[in-house]
Write a protein that holds these residues in place. Structure first.
Motif, PDB file in Angstrom:
ATOM      1  N   UNK A 136       0.814  -1.225   0.000  1.00 34.03           N
ATOM      2  CA  UNK A 136       0.000   0.000   0.000  1.00 34.03           C
ATOM      3  C   UNK A 136       0.841   1.267   0.000  1.00 34.03           C
ATOM      4  N   UNK A 137       2.022   1.232   0.633  1.00 33.87           N
ATOM      5  CA  UNK A 137       2.833   2.449   0.684  1.00 33.87           C
ATOM      6  C   UNK A 137       3.781   2.572  -0.509  1.00 33.87           C
ATOM      7  N   UNK A 138       3.761   1.568  -1.393  1.00 29.48           N
ATOM      8  CA  UNK A 138       4.612   1.632  -2.575  1.00 29.48           C
ATOM      9  C   UNK A 138       4.024   2.484  -3.685  1.00 29.48           C
ATOM     10  N   UNK A 139       2.710   2.697  -3.647  1.00 30.30           N
ATOM     11  CA  UNK A 139       2.086   3.549  -4.644  1.00 30.30           C
ATOM     12  C   UNK A 139       2.092   2.948  -6.031  1.00 30.30           C
ATOM     13  N   UNK A 140       2.672   3.668  -7.010  1.00 32.33           N
ATOM     14  CA  UNK A 140       2.649   3.257  -8.408  1.00 32.33           C
ATOM     15  C   UNK A 140       3.366   1.935  -8.635  1.00 32.33           C
ATOM     16  N   UNK A 145      -3.350  -6.213  -8.031  1.00 35.77           N
ATOM     17  CA  UNK A 145      -4.021  -7.517  -7.874  1.00 35.77           C
ATOM     18  C   UNK A 145      -3.628  -8.176  -6.556  1.00 35.77           C
ATOM     19  N   UNK A 146      -2.345  -8.070  -6.209  1.00 35.23           N
ATOM     20  CA  UNK A 146      -1.881  -8.652  -4.952  1.00 35.23           C
ATOM     21  C   UNK A 146      -2.505  -7.921  -3.770  1.00 35.23           C
ATOM     22  N   UNK A 147      -2.611  -6.601  -3.874  1.00 36.82           N
ATOM     23  CA  UNK A 147      -3.231  -5.812  -2.797  1.00 36.82           C
ATOM     24  C   UNK A 147      -4.673  -6.254  -2.584  1.00 36.82           C
ATOM     25  N   UNK A 148      -5.422  -6.382  -3.674  1.00 37.33           N
ATOM     26  CA  UNK A 148      -6.830  -6.781  -3.568  1.00 37.33           C
ATOM     27  C   UNK A 148      -6.961  -8.174  -2.971  1.00 37.33           C
TER      28      UNK A 148
END
Length: 383
Positions: A136-140, A145-148
């Motif tokens: 989440x803190x990596x941004x772009x 897909x992994x976050x979701x």
């Protein structure tokens, strides 16, 4: 859930402290993976296979044992976890003598397995929460897909507004080093400090942790001033439990899809800008301009041009009187009365010093453009 070799050894050690008989633990295929008789390890136990496949207690007397492979007299009981048979536990000895210990031994084994499963689940959630925080803190650069997928498995609502804050702890008075136990304790405190907090250890060596905290939004946005009492209480709680010096920097709220990345960057830069200050809590809102100009390259010609007036001032101000006066003037929002009180000088003295600053810097404190230039130059010199 499978019975690992380490869990099997733990079961054997624990149960043989309770009963005076040798205990064996078999995996789902009937192989002995833990035993009070190490020579029997890895043998295939036919009595255990029967207990597992038929899900019942199997008692084996001396005459029966002679006809079965890898078997001694005793009883074998199936081990279940979440209504699934995952192995068996056996007690060696005369079946009639060891029978009364059967349920006690099985219950002990299943409790150990349940505890191991809970610990494994906790570790799984911890690892994946930290991975979610990092993404989440990596941004772009993050994998959406992994976050979701991670958020779904962890039950995290990604639509919940959040801000990032960075926590840095160091040994108190450079004494006892911060241990891994201290960091784990800190993570636990931070997770419990606000419902829904996502916590990740960014650097064990630097004792740095990031927290993604849910917030409530009003019509005017995030009410940052309401965070002050809560975050100050959090600092006190941490210092009471952990022997550390603590610094916390809170970033801003951004509604964009990469908002948490921006929030983290503002928190991290705020912490860097506030290096050396005596306070323990820092808000991006109080350091907005220094943070926004912090990415300017100190070696660029533009930066040198901004710094030039104060470089000239410092060159002709060997004792730092004029520089410190200008610093105090800005710190008190260009209020003459408050600046004089802080410096304990007369108004005429302040006026004389400001005139000297204007003369050397060639910038007027009564010209808004010149004043902003002086302020920016002061920021570069201060940070």
């Amino acid at each position: 859930m499978q019975i690992s070799d380490s869990i099997a050894r733990q079961i054997v050690e624990r149960t043989m402290k309770i009963i005076p008989y040798s205990v064996n633990v078999m995996d789902e295929f009937g192989h002995i993976i833990g035993s009070g008789e190490p020579s029997r390890l890895l043998q295939r136990h036919e009595g255990a296979i029967l207990a597992i496949t038929e899900n019942r207690i199997v008692a084996i007397d001396a005459s029966t044992a002679e006809h079965l492979k890898g078997v001694k007299p005793g009883i074998n009981l199936p081990i279940t976890h979440q209504d699934k048979t995952i192995g068996a536990i056996g007690i060696s000895g005369d079946p009639k003598t060891v029978q009364p210990y059967g349920e006690l031994v099985r219950m002990t084994a299943e409790l150990i397995i349940e505890q191991a499963a809970l610990m494994s689940q906790t570790e799984w959630q911890k690892r994946h929460k930290e991975e979610l925080v990092v993404q989440l803190i990596q941004g772009a650069n993050a994998d959406s897909n992994q976050i979701s997928s991670l958020a779904l498995r962890l039950g995290v609502d990604l639509s919940q507004p959040r801000i990032a804050f960075v926590v840095k702890i160091d040994p108190r008075n450079n004494q006892t080093p911060i241990s891994l136990n201290h960091l784990q304790q800190l993570v636990s405190i931070l997770e419990q400090s606000s419902a829904g907090n996502l916590v990740g250890v960014l650097s064990v060596s630097q004792n740095e942790i990031v927290v993604l905290q849910p917030i409530k939004l009003s019509k005017s946005g995030w009410m940052v001033e309401k965070e002050h009492p809560r975050i100050n209480a959090l600092v006190k709680q941490i210092e009471q439990l952990i022997p550390c010096q603590i610094r916390i920097a809170l970033g801003d709220y951004f509604a964009e899809s990469d908002g948490l990345s921006k929030s983290y960057q503002t928190a991290k830069l705020t912490l860097n800008i506030a290096q050396g200050k005596q306070d323990k809590v820092f808000f991006y809102h109080d350091y907005r301009l220094p943070v926004l100009i912090s990415d300017l390259n100190d070696g660029s010609w533009k930066t040198r041009q901004i710094r030039q007036p104060l470089d000239n001032l410092k060159a002709q101000d060997s004792k730092g009187v004029l520089f410190n006066t200008l610093q105090a003037y800005f710190a008190h929002h260009c209020d003459v009365h408050n600046t004089c009180q802080y410096l304990n000088i007369h108004r005429n003295t302040l006026r004389y010093r400001l005139e000297r600053i204007e003369e050397i810097s060639q910038l007027s404190v009564n010209n808004i453009e010149h004043l902003v230039h002086l302020y920016l130059a002061m920021q570069f010199h201060s940070h």
